[in-house]
Motif scaffolding. Sequence first.
Motif, PDB file in Angstrom:
ATOM      1  N   LYS A  16       0.870  -1.174   0.000  1.00 46.62           N
ATOM      2  CA  LYS A  16       0.000   0.000   0.000  1.00 46.62           C
ATOM      3  C   LYS A  16       0.904   1.220   0.000  1.00 46.62           C
ATOM      4  CE  LYS A  16      -3.715   2.412   2.435  1.00 46.62           C
ATOM      5  NZ  LYS A  16      -4.610   2.407   3.627  1.00 46.62           N
ATOM      6  N   TYR A  17       0.850   1.994  -1.079  1.00 51.14           N
ATOM      7  CA  TYR A  17       1.716   3.146  -1.223  1.00 51.14           C
ATOM      8  C   TYR A  17       1.137   4.360  -0.500  1.00 51.14           C
ATOM      9  CZ  TYR A  17       3.903   0.201  -4.715  1.00 51.14           C
ATOM     10  OH  TYR A  17       4.530  -0.853  -5.337  1.00 51.14           O
ATOM     11  N   ALA A  18       1.977   5.385  -0.347  1.00 51.58           N
ATOM     12  CA  ALA A  18       1.571   6.565   0.415  1.00 51.58           C
ATOM     13  C   ALA A  18       0.365   7.268  -0.204  1.00 51.58           C
ATOM     14  CB  ALA A  18       2.748   7.535   0.527  1.00 51.58           C
ATOM     15  N   ASP A  19       0.171   7.134  -1.513  1.00 54.61           N
ATOM     16  CA  ASP A  19      -0.978   7.773  -2.165  1.00 54.61           C
ATOM     17  C   ASP A  19      -2.252   6.945  -2.077  1.00 54.61           C
ATOM     18  OD1 ASP A  19      -0.527   5.712  -3.937  1.00 54.61           O
ATOM     19  OD2 ASP A  19      -0.101   6.987  -5.671  1.00 54.61           O
ATOM     20  N   GLY A  20      -2.172   5.798  -1.400  1.00 58.91           N
ATOM     21  CA  GLY A  20      -3.344   4.941  -1.224  1.00 58.91           C
ATOM     22  C   GLY A  20      -3.478   3.836  -2.247  1.00 58.91           C
ATOM     23  N   SER A  21      -2.692   3.879  -3.306  1.00 65.85           N
ATOM     24  CA  SER A  21      -2.756   2.824  -4.319  1.00 65.85           C
ATOM     25  C   SER A  21      -2.136   1.540  -3.772  1.00 65.85           C
ATOM     26  CB  SER A  21      -2.038   3.257  -5.592  1.00 65.85           C
ATOM     27  OG  SER A  21      -0.666   3.499  -5.352  1.00 65.85           O
ATOM     28  N   THR A  22      -2.495   0.422  -4.364  1.00 69.96           N
ATOM     29  CA  THR A  22      -2.022  -0.870  -3.873  1.00 69.96           C
ATOM     30  C   THR A  22      -1.563  -1.765  -5.018  1.00 69.96           C
ATOM     31  OG1 THR A  22      -4.241  -1.840  -3.953  1.00 69.96           O
ATOM     32  CG2 THR A  22      -3.570  -0.787  -1.877  1.00 69.96           C
ATOM     33  N   LYS A  23      -0.671  -2.680  -4.673  1.00 71.74           N
ATOM     34  CA  LYS A  23      -0.246  -3.739  -5.573  1.00 71.74           C
ATOM     35  C   LYS A  23      -0.116  -5.016  -4.753  1.00 71.74           C
ATOM     36  CE  LYS A  23       0.446  -1.920  -9.730  1.00 71.74           C
ATOM     37  NZ  LYS A  23      -0.124  -2.471 -10.981  1.00 71.74           N
ATOM     38  N   GLU A  24      -0.480  -6.137  -5.347  1.00 69.91           N
ATOM     39  CA  GLU A  24      -0.428  -7.397  -4.618  1.00 69.91           C
ATOM     40  C   GLU A  24       0.462  -8.423  -5.321  1.00 69.91           C
ATOM     41  OE1 GLU A  24      -4.331  -8.891  -3.835  1.00 69.91           O
ATOM     42  OE2 GLU A  24      -4.826  -7.280  -2.439  1.00 69.91           O
ATOM     43  N   GLY A  25       1.122  -9.249  -4.516  1.00 71.76           N
ATOM     44  CA  GLY A  25       1.888 -10.371  -5.039  1.00 71.76           C
ATOM     45  C   GLY A  25       3.140 -10.007  -5.791  1.00 71.76           C
ATOM     46  N   LEU A  26       3.798  -8.904  -5.392  1.00 70.53           N
ATOM     47  CA  LEU A  26       5.028  -8.497  -6.072  1.00 70.53           C
ATOM     48  C   LEU A  26       6.222  -9.261  -5.509  1.00 70.53           C
ATOM     49  CD1 LEU A  26       4.607  -4.608  -6.221  1.00 70.53           C
ATOM     50  CD2 LEU A  26       4.225  -6.244  -8.061  1.00 70.53           C
ATOM     51  N   LEU A  27       7.099  -9.681  -6.368  1.00 70.94           N
ATOM     52  CA  LEU A  27       8.321 -10.344  -5.951  1.00 70.94           C
ATOM     53  C   LEU A  27       9.204  -9.342  -5.223  1.00 70.94           C
ATOM     54  CD1 LEU A  27       9.833 -13.045  -6.198  1.00 70.94           C
ATOM     55  CD2 LEU A  27      10.829 -12.176  -8.326  1.00 70.94           C
ATOM     56  N   GLY A  28       9.812  -9.777  -4.099  1.00 71.80           N
ATOM     57  CA  GLY A  28      10.651  -8.855  -3.349  1.00 71.80           C
ATOM     58  C   GLY A  28      11.392  -9.538  -2.226  1.00 71.80           C
ATOM     59  N   GLY A  29      11.671  -8.764  -1.184  1.00 69.25           N
ATOM     60  CA  GLY A  29      12.466  -9.229  -0.056  1.00 69.25           C
ATOM     61  C   GLY A  29      13.846  -8.603  -0.072  1.00 69.25           C
ATOM     62  N   GLY A  30      14.370  -8.295   1.121  1.00 65.13           N
ATOM     63  CA  GLY A  30      15.658  -7.614   1.206  1.00 65.13           C
ATOM     64  C   GLY A  30      16.790  -8.371   0.546  1.00 65.13           C
ATOM     65  N   GLY A  31      16.806  -9.692   0.711  1.00 68.17           N
ATOM     66  CA  GLY A  31      17.866 -10.484   0.110  1.00 68.17           C
ATOM     67  C   GLY A  31      17.792 -10.503  -1.400  1.00 68.17           C
ATOM     68  N   LEU A  32      16.572 -10.634  -1.926  1.00 64.24           N
ATOM     69  CA  LEU A  32      16.404 -10.680  -3.377  1.00 64.24           C
ATOM     70  C   LEU A  32      16.786  -9.335  -4.007  1.00 64.24           C
ATOM     71  CD1 LEU A  32      13.703 -12.428  -5.423  1.00 64.24           C
ATOM     72  CD2 LEU A  32      14.147 -10.021  -5.880  1.00 64.24           C
ATOM     73  N   TYR A  33      16.356  -8.234  -3.383  1.00 67.75           N
ATOM     74  CA  TYR A  33      16.711  -6.922  -3.927  1.00 67.75           C
ATOM     75  C   TYR A  33      18.215  -6.669  -3.829  1.00 67.75           C
ATOM     76  CZ  TYR A  33      12.009  -5.130  -4.817  1.00 67.75           C
ATOM     77  OH  TYR A  33      10.752  -4.913  -5.325  1.00 67.75           O
ATOM     78  N   ALA A  34      18.839  -7.104  -2.725  1.00 70.07           N
ATOM     79  CA  ALA A  34      20.289  -6.960  -2.607  1.00 70.07           C
ATOM     80  C   ALA A  34      20.997  -7.764  -3.690  1.00 70.07           C
ATOM     81  CB  ALA A  34      20.740  -7.404  -1.217  1.00 70.07           C
ATOM     82  N   LEU A  35      20.493  -8.967  -3.948  1.00 69.14           N
ATOM     83  CA  LEU A  35      21.046  -9.801  -5.013  1.00 69.14           C
ATOM     84  C   LEU A  35      20.975  -9.083  -6.352  1.00 69.14           C
ATOM     85  CD1 LEU A  35      22.051 -12.623  -6.028  1.00 69.14           C
ATOM     86  CD2 LEU A  35      19.631 -13.240  -6.259  1.00 69.14           C
ATOM     87  N   SER A  36      19.825  -8.485  -6.647  1.00 69.36           N
ATOM     88  CA  SER A  36      19.681  -7.774  -7.921  1.00 69.36           C
ATOM     89  C   SER A  36      20.614  -6.571  -7.989  1.00 69.36           C
ATOM     90  CB  SER A  36      18.230  -7.333  -8.126  1.00 69.36           C
ATOM     91  OG  SER A  36      17.874  -6.262  -7.264  1.00 69.36           O
TER      92      SER A  36
END
Length: 306
Positions: A16-36
């Motif tokens: 849920k973003y600061a403007d109220g919009s939402t997205k569901e089921g996005l790939l992520g996680g601190g380790g995965l983003y660090a890897l990228s």
Amino acid sequence: MKNYAVTGSIMLNNIKYADGSTKEGLLGGGGLYALSGIRLWTDQCHFVGDIGEDFETLVAPWWDGNHIPRTGLNLCHRHCVYNQVNYEPDGRFFEHSIYPEGSAHNMYMVTHPEQIEPVAGDLKGLSMVASANPVEFRKIGRMREKYGFKVMFEINTGNCKAEFLDDILECLQHVDIYSVNLPEAKDIFSQETEEGCIAAMQKIGKPCFFRVGIKGSYMVMPDKAWFVPIVRGEHDIDPTGCGNSSTAAAFFAMCEGEDPLMCAIIGNVTSCLNAQQFGPMPVMDAALRQKARQMAEDLYRQYSGQ
């Protein structure tokens, strides 16, 4: 050739973003983003940590599509983590675990030093998104001394509070560099300003990649802090993972012998490219790497006067 490794989580996010919009089921996680963040700059990087059986359907298409080795993956659960992430207008975010429910998330997929040991001899750098656990970091420190690799400690947000300062300081004895953002630094060091946080960091005497949101980032060294403004892209869409990816990339730059200014620039360029879509960079190929390198070199000439 020596490799890089990262630790942290692999997960799906409902956001849920600061403007109220939402997205569901996005790939992520601190380790995965660090890897990228490191894979943007070199192929010599893999992940060390736990995964669930649903990795094959949820994560593997991105993973294998980017030719990331499965070295270090430990299948030990049915499911990867699933989180709800809520952003505040000031850039802070708060998250809670949808699966596993409740506080079990804190210990669900924690990478332990024993998992790193088998690959430690081949490492040039280890980028850790981790909690401030002095017992675990003493083990990491012994491996660091034995094998000669460098360590980045990105402190988990949950530990970024003044009450954990002693634990954090003890962990920092066993790493080469650490990273926090501005709200985290204010809480850890009980400071009200950016300048106060930098002064507190310099007293510690350990390099810090200090992220200050939409303003940019600093590479804080004991004697000087290099500031680089945020790098804007054509389609800035999603800030999720920008801190993780930029931290890992700045660490990579340090390990490769870049000066503090270039380290901060490489971190900011990575953050920019990470923000151009929902979720991680979909394809980290030679063309994107060349684009990133050119962006970094152009910015270095601009900010260094060379």
